[in-house]
Every structure is written in C-alpha cells, then in structure tokens.
Motif scaffolding. Structure first.
Motif, PDB file in Angstrom:
ATOM      1  N   PRO A  18      77.275  27.419  17.560  1.00 47.18           N
ATOM      2  CA  PRO A  18      76.819  26.478  16.599  1.00 47.18           C
ATOM      3  C   PRO A  18      75.540  25.719  16.788  1.00 47.18           C
ATOM      4  O   PRO A  18      75.182  26.056  17.903  1.00 47.18           O
ATOM      5  CB  PRO A  18      78.169  25.324  17.055  1.00 47.18           C
ATOM      6  N   PRO A  19      74.885  25.650  15.876  1.00 51.02           N
ATOM      7  CA  PRO A  19      73.836  25.071  15.685  1.00 51.02           C
ATOM      8  C   PRO A  19      73.440  23.812  16.793  1.00 51.02           C
ATOM      9  O   PRO A  19      72.350  23.697  17.214  1.00 51.02           O
ATOM     10  CB  PRO A  19      73.385  24.773  14.267  1.00 51.02           C
ATOM     11  N   MET A  20      74.537  23.014  16.885  1.00 55.20           N
ATOM     12  CA  MET A  20      74.239  21.914  17.889  1.00 55.20           C
ATOM     13  C   MET A  20      74.181  22.294  18.966  1.00 55.20           C
ATOM     14  O   MET A  20      73.310  21.720  20.023  1.00 55.20           O
ATOM     15  CB  MET A  20      75.389  20.957  17.668  1.00 55.20           C
ATOM     16  N   PRO A 182      63.361  40.993  10.027  1.00 55.85           N
ATOM     17  CA  PRO A 182      64.782  40.495  10.515  1.00 55.85           C
ATOM     18  C   PRO A 182      65.459  39.482   9.694  1.00 55.85           C
ATOM     19  O   PRO A 182      64.843  38.496   9.191  1.00 55.85           O
ATOM     20  CB  PRO A 182      64.555  40.033  12.074  1.00 55.85           C
ATOM     21  N   ARG A 183      66.813  39.856   9.453  1.00 61.03           N
ATOM     22  CA  ARG A 183      67.469  38.621   8.720  1.00 61.03           C
ATOM     23  C   ARG A 183      67.879  37.710   9.801  1.00 61.03           C
ATOM     24  O   ARG A 183      68.728  38.022  10.777  1.00 61.03           O
ATOM     25  CB  ARG A 183      68.655  39.158   8.182  1.00 61.03           C
ATOM     26  N   GLU A 184      67.346  36.450   9.879  1.00 65.71           N
ATOM     27  CA  GLU A 184      67.636  35.495  11.085  1.00 65.71           C
ATOM     28  C   GLU A 184      67.354  34.072  10.597  1.00 65.71           C
ATOM     29  O   GLU A 184      66.912  33.882   9.872  1.00 65.71           O
ATOM     30  CB  GLU A 184      66.794  35.946  12.247  1.00 65.71           C
ATOM     31  N   ARG A 185      68.041  33.208  11.520  1.00 63.56           N
ATOM     32  CA  ARG A 185      68.150  31.919  10.975  1.00 63.56           C
ATOM     33  C   ARG A 185      66.921  31.452  12.257  1.00 63.56           C
ATOM     34  O   ARG A 185      66.824  32.054  13.303  1.00 63.56           O
ATOM     35  CB  ARG A 185      69.406  31.296  11.330  1.00 63.56           C
ATOM     36  N   GLU A 186      66.440  30.111  11.904  1.00 66.71           N
ATOM     37  CA  GLU A 186      65.355  29.492  12.762  1.00 66.71           C
ATOM     38  C   GLU A 186      66.458  28.587  13.589  1.00 66.71           C
ATOM     39  O   GLU A 186      66.986  27.667  13.382  1.00 66.71           O
ATOM     40  CB  GLU A 186      64.367  28.822  12.265  1.00 66.71           C
ATOM     41  N   TYR A 187      65.901  28.478  15.077  1.00 66.53           N
ATOM     42  CA  TYR A 187      66.335  27.609  16.111  1.00 66.53           C
ATOM     43  C   TYR A 187      65.155  27.177  16.812  1.00 66.53           C
ATOM     44  O   TYR A 187      64.274  27.681  16.858  1.00 66.53           O
ATOM     45  CB  TYR A 187      67.374  28.193  16.878  1.00 66.53           C
ATOM     46  N   ARG A 188      65.384  26.114  17.536  1.00 66.13           N
ATOM     47  CA  ARG A 188      64.478  25.628  18.461  1.00 66.13           C
ATOM     48  C   ARG A 188      63.975  26.480  19.649  1.00 66.13           C
ATOM     49  O   ARG A 188      63.005  26.690  19.841  1.00 66.13           O
ATOM     50  CB  ARG A 188      64.841  24.040  18.929  1.00 66.13           C
ATOM     51  N   TYR A 189      64.943  26.991  20.224  1.00 69.23           N
ATOM     52  CA  TYR A 189      64.739  27.723  21.147  1.00 69.23           C
ATOM     53  C   TYR A 189      65.150  29.273  20.823  1.00 69.23           C
ATOM     54  O   TYR A 189      66.194  29.701  20.713  1.00 69.23           O
ATOM     55  CB  TYR A 189      65.705  27.336  22.402  1.00 69.23           C
TER      56      TYR A 189
END
Length: 234
Positions: A18-20, A182-189
């Motif tokens: 999960p993103p959180m 790349p097919r990807e989502r952005e996250y902080r880490y």
C-alpha cells in the motif's frame, strides 16, 4: 539479476505494498538494510532535481549500484525491438554496455550503419562494425533524419527535460523511433534514480504528445514499448 526478475520484484514493491506503507519511514528503514544510505541519496536526488549540477548528476549515477548485468531490457522487449527495426541505419541512444547493439547486429547482420550513443561510452563493449559516439541525448551530434531507426531504451525516465530529449530523438529519426521506459509508479523511497514515472501506457502517450498517425504503445512485462513511424515530411 535479469530484467524479468526485477520486474517481479517491482510488482511487489510498486503494486502489492500500500502507498501509505511504501512511503513510510519503516519502508525506508528496511530499504536501508539492502542499500544503506544510498536510499536517502536517491530521495534527495529527486527532490533537488531542478537544481542539480552536472557534477552531482554524474556523481550519483557513477555510485549507483548496477542491478542488471549487461542490459536493462527484458528478452521480450529486445525481441520486439529487433523485429521493429526498419531501414539500413540504426542508432541506439543510451547504449550503455552495448548489449542491445549486439542483439541488433545478430538480428540484422546486413545493416549498413549501426551507432551507439551515450554520455559515457567507457562501459560499451566494442563490437566490430559499430561506431560509438559520446553525447548527451538533448544535443545529438547528427543531422536531421540521419538514421532510419532510432532506439532509446530506459533513458527518458532519467532525463529532467524529457520532452526536449524526445524532440531530439525525433529530429534524427527518418523512418521509425522506438522508446522503452519502465511502467512504474512514483514513491518517495525507490531503488532507482528516476525523475519521470509512467504508471500506464496512456501516461507515456501524454509524454510523447503529439502522437503521429502510425504508432504502437503496449506493455511488455511492466515495461512500456513505444514505436512511431515518422511522418514523411518530418
């Protein structure tokens, strides 16, 4: 580690968690167990992207751990690229070690000209009959329409001025342009030094707007394969 393996891990990290939790300090702590404080350097790298000096940019890439042996492309993407080449001259922009060039040469032994470009070409494996040119993607040292097919894989996600880079790729491509990201989502880490993130194929189509009449944009194992035929009057 090959691309197919890392794509399985990416599914776990990018979609299953999960993103959180993915952006939490707990995830940063666990990531540090694998990569140490380099995880924090990647966060700072993205946050300061508009203000980085060329030395800082080059320094992070020099110190970044090499995840894949030889190439970031999966076998599926390599096969699609080789099938999609047209004409007698090909330029691979961001050629890295030259691994993709080897596959292209094997699949098209009669090519008249095969060129590899990267801002550092020291890692490129020298192959007879292939020319290597040191250059930045934003300023390619070639004439308009110089190559029948231009290829750029796993580069656009690293370029802050990516629209400028895409325009330059289109400028030197006479018949076909092929891009893989790349097919990807952005996250902080994250575990990569990427600036740009494309979670869906239509996300990338917005990045390459305006899209010409003849194009292909599809998912190949968590990578986006994009190909466009250049207009005759380009």
């Amino acid at each position: 580690m090959n691309r197919e393996t890392t794509n399985k891990l990416r599914f776990l990290f990018e979609d299953a968690i999960p993103p959180m939790l993915r952006d939490s300090r707990f995830f940063r702590w666990t990531a540090r167990l694998a990569w140490g404080e380099h995880i924090d350097r990647l966060v700072d790298f993205r946050e300061r992207a508009p203000f980085l000096t060329p030395a800082e940019y080059a320094g992070l890439y020099r110190d970044h751990p090499r995840v894949h042996e030889g190439t970031d492309n999966s076998a599926g993407c390599i096969a699609e690229i080789v099938r999609s080449i047209v004409g007698s001259s090909v330029c691979d922009v961001g050629c890295g070690t030259g691994a993709l060039l080897k596959h292209i040469r094997a699949g098209h032994p009669s090519l008249g000209r095969l060129t590899g470009v990267d801002f550092v070409i020291d890692d490129a494996s020298r192959i007879e009959g292939i020319e290597y040119v040191p250059a930045r993607i934003e300023a390619l040292p070639f004439a308009d329409n110089e190559f029948d097919t231009v290829i750029c894989t796993h580069v656009i996600e690293h370029i802050l001025e990516y629209r400028e880079a895409i325009a330059e790729l289109r400028r030197v491509a006479r018949r076909r342009l092929i891009i893989v990201v790349p097919r990807e989502r952005e996250y902080r880490y994250t575990f990569n030094p990427h600036f740009n993130f494309f979670p869906y194929t239509h996300s990338f189509l917005r990045a390459v707007h305006p899209v010409p009449d003849v194009y292909v944009c599809k998912d190949i194992g968590r990578d986006i394969f994009y190909s466009e035929d250049r207009p005759a009057d380009a």
